[in-house]
Design an enzyme around this catalytic site. Sequence first.
Site, PDB file in Angstrom:
ATOM      1  N   HIS A  18      33.907  47.249  44.185  1.00 11.68           N
ATOM      2  CA  HIS A  18      34.617  48.381  43.563  1.00 11.68           C
ATOM      3  C   HIS A  18      35.429  49.140  44.616  1.00 11.68           C
ATOM      4  CE1 HIS A  18      30.993  48.383  40.606  1.00 11.68           C
ATOM      5  NE2 HIS A  18      32.021  47.822  39.991  1.00 11.68           N
ATOM      6  N   ARG A  91      36.721  39.395  39.383  1.00 10.86           N
ATOM      7  CA  ARG A  91      36.036  38.637  40.428  1.00 10.86           C
ATOM      8  C   ARG A  91      36.209  37.135  40.235  1.00 10.86           C
ATOM      9  NH1 ARG A  91      30.509  41.423  39.075  1.00 10.86           N
ATOM     10  NH2 ARG A  91      31.506  40.974  37.099  1.00 10.86           N
ATOM     11  N   SER A 129      27.024  45.146  40.053  1.00 14.93           N
ATOM     12  CA  SER A 129      26.085  46.263  40.100  1.00 14.93           C
ATOM     13  C   SER A 129      24.694  45.813  39.636  1.00 14.93           C
ATOM     14  CB  SER A 129      26.566  47.411  39.220  1.00 14.93           C
ATOM     15  OG  SER A 129      27.774  47.914  39.720  1.00 14.93           O
TER      16      SER A 129
END
Length: 161
Positions: A18, A91, A129
């Site tokens: 991020h 990604r 995450s």
Amino acid sequence: MSKLAVYPGSFDPFTNGHLDVTHRAARIFDRVIVAVLENPRKDGLFSIAERQEIIKESVVNLSNVEVDSFGGLLVDYMRRRGATIIVKGLRAVSDFEWELLQAHVNRQLAPGVETLFIMTATRWSFVSSSMVKEVAKHGGDVSEIVPPSALQALRAKFGQR
Ligand code: PNS
């Protein structure tokens, strides 16, 4: 005209992936708002205030980046903030299908809003995450893949030194 972009997400917690997207967006746009979604249906590890604090500490040296939170529809938040550009990180191809759908929905709801994708740097392409939380919960080392503020917060949350 100054170009304002919104980088929305759950950011539970903010990772180096991020951070990479934020840095690169901050070089492209005049101002970037990193906007944390307040999702009443999704219990996160960190509160919205904690997530914002982690992000703020990570972007403290980026003068054109602001950290905020929003509830409801992203396009309504964009309208309130006078922003027309959504920045998203990609990604891998696996991210694309869901991101494409969201981009279409947002454009349907607000035709003036454009979604622009930034490909996350290869070295962070495996970082999510959820994976960070899973590894950190079991005492694994995530110091290479999250910013220091997130590392500190994870250690505090899981009662680690
Ligand atoms: O980090 P995430 O969980 O992939 O971020 C998803 C986010 C916050 C960008 C997305 O869930 C969102 O924009 N939610 C707000 C509600 C909304 O506008 N929905 C319509 C578009 S699908």
